[in-house]
Design a protein around this motif. Structure first.
Motif, PDB file in Angstrom:
ATOM      1  N   UNK A  54       0.634  -1.278   0.300  1.00 58.02           N
ATOM      2  CA  UNK A  54      -0.413  -0.051  -0.066  1.00 58.02           C
ATOM      3  C   UNK A  54       1.018   1.310  -0.116  1.00 58.02           C
ATOM      4  N   UNK A  55       0.497   2.441  -0.725  1.00 55.84           N
ATOM      5  CA  UNK A  55       1.172   3.390  -0.678  1.00 55.84           C
ATOM      6  C   UNK A  55       1.785   4.045  -1.900  1.00 55.84           C
ATOM      7  N   UNK A  56       2.860   2.761  -1.702  1.00 57.88           N
ATOM      8  CA  UNK A  56       4.087   2.953  -3.155  1.00 57.88           C
ATOM      9  C   UNK A  56       4.691   4.401  -3.124  1.00 57.88           C
ATOM     10  N   UNK A  57       4.529   5.037  -3.882  1.00 53.92           N
ATOM     11  CA  UNK A  57       5.012   5.933  -4.465  1.00 53.92           C
ATOM     12  C   UNK A  57       4.216   7.258  -4.232  1.00 53.92           C
ATOM     13  N   UNK A 109     -14.151  13.515  -7.996  1.00 55.71           N
ATOM     14  CA  UNK A 109     -14.086  14.916  -8.675  1.00 55.71           C
ATOM     15  C   UNK A 109     -12.617  14.723  -7.912  1.00 55.71           C
ATOM     16  N   UNK A 110     -12.668  14.663  -6.674  1.00 52.71           N
ATOM     17  CA  UNK A 110     -10.651  15.252  -5.846  1.00 52.71           C
ATOM     18  C   UNK A 110     -10.213  13.709  -6.783  1.00 52.71           C
ATOM     19  N   UNK A 111     -10.788  12.385  -7.144  1.00 53.75           N
ATOM     20  CA  UNK A 111      -9.666  11.594  -7.620  1.00 53.75           C
ATOM     21  C   UNK A 111      -9.222  11.419  -8.694  1.00 53.75           C
ATOM     22  N   UNK A 112     -10.690  12.398  -9.566  1.00 57.54           N
ATOM     23  CA  UNK A 112      -9.934  12.446 -10.846  1.00 57.54           C
ATOM     24  C   UNK A 112      -9.413  13.906 -11.170  1.00 57.54           C
ATOM     25  N   UNK A 113      -8.437  14.991 -10.150  1.00 52.92           N
ATOM     26  CA  UNK A 113      -7.634  16.172 -10.606  1.00 52.92           C
ATOM     27  C   UNK A 113      -6.562  15.526 -10.794  1.00 52.92           C
ATOM     28  N   UNK A 114      -5.785  15.927 -10.919  1.00 56.86           N
ATOM     29  CA  UNK A 114      -4.677  15.940 -11.749  1.00 56.86           C
ATOM     30  C   UNK A 114      -3.752  16.585 -10.245  1.00 56.86           C
ATOM     31  N   UNK A 115      -4.104  15.435  -8.795  1.00 59.52           N
ATOM     32  CA  UNK A 115      -3.586  15.245  -7.818  1.00 59.52           C
ATOM     33  C   UNK A 115      -2.894  13.689  -7.614  1.00 59.52           C
ATOM     34  N   UNK A 116      -1.856  13.189  -7.502  1.00 56.38           N
ATOM     35  CA  UNK A 116      -1.644  12.034  -8.137  1.00 56.38           C
ATOM     36  C   UNK A 116      -1.667  11.200  -6.332  1.00 56.38           C
ATOM     37  N   UNK A 117      -3.012  10.261  -5.955  1.00 58.69           N
ATOM     38  CA  UNK A 117      -3.735  10.497  -5.464  1.00 58.69           C
ATOM     39  C   UNK A 117      -3.951   8.873  -5.768  1.00 58.69           C
ATOM     40  N   UNK A 118      -3.276   7.796  -4.994  1.00 57.56           N
ATOM     41  CA  UNK A 118      -3.607   6.930  -4.486  1.00 57.56           C
ATOM     42  C   UNK A 118      -5.488   6.224  -3.906  1.00 57.56           C
ATOM     43  N   UNK A 119      -6.447   5.381  -3.846  1.00 57.85           N
ATOM     44  CA  UNK A 119      -7.852   4.869  -3.684  1.00 57.85           C
ATOM     45  C   UNK A 119      -7.607   3.965  -3.162  1.00 57.85           C
ATOM     46  N   UNK A 120      -7.930   3.966  -2.065  1.00 60.49           N
ATOM     47  CA  UNK A 120      -8.192   2.275  -1.306  1.00 60.49           C
ATOM     48  C   UNK A 120      -9.447   2.112  -0.662  1.00 60.49           C
ATOM     49  N   UNK A 121     -10.141   1.047  -1.109  1.00 61.32           N
ATOM     50  CA  UNK A 121     -11.677   0.724  -0.946  1.00 61.32           C
ATOM     51  C   UNK A 121     -11.173   0.108   0.070  1.00 61.32           C
ATOM     52  N   UNK A 122     -12.450   0.667   0.844  1.00 63.95           N
ATOM     53  CA  UNK A 122     -12.191   0.010   2.603  1.00 63.95           C
ATOM     54  C   UNK A 122     -13.913  -1.142   2.452  1.00 63.95           C
ATOM     55  N   UNK A 153     -14.685 -13.225  -3.720  1.00 71.01           N
ATOM     56  CA  UNK A 153     -15.144 -12.449  -4.487  1.00 71.01           C
ATOM     57  C   UNK A 153     -15.654 -10.874  -5.391  1.00 71.01           C
ATOM     58  N   UNK A 154     -14.880 -10.343  -3.747  1.00 70.02           N
ATOM     59  CA  UNK A 154     -14.718  -8.886  -4.418  1.00 70.02           C
ATOM     60  C   UNK A 154     -12.936  -8.150  -4.919  1.00 70.02           C
ATOM     61  N   UNK A 155     -12.392  -9.835  -4.696  1.00 73.12           N
ATOM     62  CA  UNK A 155     -10.801  -9.553  -5.610  1.00 73.12           C
ATOM     63  C   UNK A 155     -11.642  -9.803  -6.987  1.00 73.12           C
ATOM     64  N   UNK A 156     -12.258 -10.525  -6.977  1.00 72.52           N
ATOM     65  CA  UNK A 156     -12.397 -11.033  -8.632  1.00 72.52           C
ATOM     66  C   UNK A 156     -13.308  -9.838  -9.528  1.00 72.52           C
ATOM     67  N   UNK A 157     -14.276  -9.649  -8.089  1.00 74.19           N
ATOM     68  CA  UNK A 157     -14.724  -8.754  -9.095  1.00 74.19           C
ATOM     69  C   UNK A 157     -14.571  -7.008  -9.612  1.00 74.19           C
ATOM     70  N   UNK A 158     -13.914  -6.518  -7.919  1.00 74.25           N
ATOM     71  CA  UNK A 158     -12.886  -5.656  -8.583  1.00 74.25           C
ATOM     72  C   UNK A 158     -11.864  -5.521  -9.499  1.00 74.25           C
ATOM     73  N   UNK A 159     -11.060  -6.862  -9.256  1.00 77.98           N
ATOM     74  CA  UNK A 159      -9.835  -6.911 -10.297  1.00 77.98           C
ATOM     75  C   UNK A 159      -8.836  -6.181  -9.723  1.00 77.98           C
ATOM     76  N   UNK A 160      -8.890  -5.585  -8.419  1.00 74.78           N
ATOM     77  CA  UNK A 160      -8.244  -4.925  -7.723  1.00 74.78           C
ATOM     78  C   UNK A 160      -7.289  -5.678  -6.580  1.00 74.78           C
ATOM     79  N   UNK A 161      -6.208  -5.751  -6.468  1.00 74.48           N
ATOM     80  CA  UNK A 161      -5.036  -6.619  -5.493  1.00 74.48           C
ATOM     81  C   UNK A 161      -5.797  -6.023  -4.618  1.00 74.48           C
ATOM     82  N   UNK A 162      -5.030  -6.427  -2.720  1.00 78.29           N
ATOM     83  CA  UNK A 162      -5.197  -6.629  -1.202  1.00 78.29           C
ATOM     84  C   UNK A 162      -4.133  -6.008  -1.296  1.00 78.29           C
TER      85      UNK A 162
END
Length: 283
Positions: A75-78, A179-192, A233-242
């Motif tokens: 999580x977080x990365x760069x 609006x926040x996530x699609x701005x020009x800011x380098x934001x990483x989004x985590x769905x909890x 289930x949700x890792x497949x549905x969203x196709x996103x890493x945990x």
């Protein structure tokens, strides 16, 4: 591989109804039937369970298959900015404090922003923890205020953004986040999402959260979960890493950053077993 996986799942959904009408369970080999009952018993969706049973012969091979299909990520990365969002009661606030505490241990300079225009108590809880941790804090009420607050943290290595817990169908809430996530800011989004929540609710939430640009998933409250099939289930549905799993109330300790095999093991193991780190898990 993801496109192939999605195609297989879509085909299974269409076939499943016909299979049920023909009494497919009665014609399954006994060992396959036991695997199917076990998988559906831990809340893995039936079409997903059938697909797994086609490939797996026993628990060992099932563990290997899950380990290959589940992806994990650091999580977080760069990314300098990390935003956590999700349904009410998913544990975002306690998770963000755990993540911030872990980052401080790594020597990072941290700040926290509370984007919470709904619940005064949530922002005050975060503020109290930032005082204990002696890190900067800002409370904002919309995307524009968030951008202005971020501009004050130029000397900070990482900014965590906490958000209000709202039902995923709340259009105002989602529009604000988009609006926040699609701005020009380098934001990483985590769905909890809470592993103890109703599996149907979490699956239904996909209708709304799929509009978001989600980078990774975090699952909370594994210590309260009866079955953990929703994680698969949700890792497949969203196709996103945990990215992480939380396993209790203690801050900052009860958080795991597991590899794929550990996630698979935690999904399959009996809920009475104690959750504890093993090889591939860091705290």
């Amino acid at each position: 591989e993801l496109l192939t996986l999605r195609r297989e799942i879509a085909e299974l959904r269409d076939v499943l109804i016909l299979m049920k009408k023909s009494g497919y369970q009665m014609r399954m080999p006994e060992r396959k039937y036991r695997l199917l009952k076990m998988l559906t018993g831990i809340s893995i969706r039936e079409e997903f369970a059938l697909r797994l049973c086609e490939k797996a012969e026993d628990m060992d091979s099932l563990l290997e298959i899950l380990s290959k299909e589940i992806r994990t990520v650091d999580p977080g990365g760069s990314s300098k900015m990390v935003l956590l969002f999700g349904p009410t009661g998913s544990g975002k606030t306690s998770t963000i404090i755990k993540l911030a505490s872990q980052a401080i241990k790594r020597g990072e300079r941290i700040a926290i922003i509370s984007l919470d225009s709904y619940k005064m108590g949530g922002a005050e809880q975060v503020r109290a923890y930032t005082r204990i941790l002696n890190i900067p804090f800002a409370r904002v009420f919309d995307a524009d205020e968030t951008k202005r607050a971020l501009s004050r943290f130029n000397n900070i290595d990482r900014v965590f953004i906490d958000t209000a817990g709202r039902h995923p169908s709340d259009r105002r809430y989602l529009d604000q986040l988009k609006r926040l996530c699609r701005s020009d800011l380098p934001i990483e989004t985590h769905l909890i999402m809470s592993a103890s929540s109703d599996n149907d609710f979490l699956t239904e939430s996909y209708r709304y959260y799929k509009e978001m640009d989600i980078d990774c998933l975090g699952f909370t409250k594994l210590d309260e979960s009866v079955n953990r099939g929703c994680i698969y289930n949700l890792s497949l549905i969203y196709s996103r890493p945990i990215a992480y799993l939380t396993t209790g109330q203690r801050i900052p300790n009860d958080i795991l950053f597991p590899d794929s095999r550990t996630v698979a093991r935690l999904i399959l193991e009996n809920n009475d077993n104690k959750i504890r780190p093993n090889k591939g898990v860091s705290q």
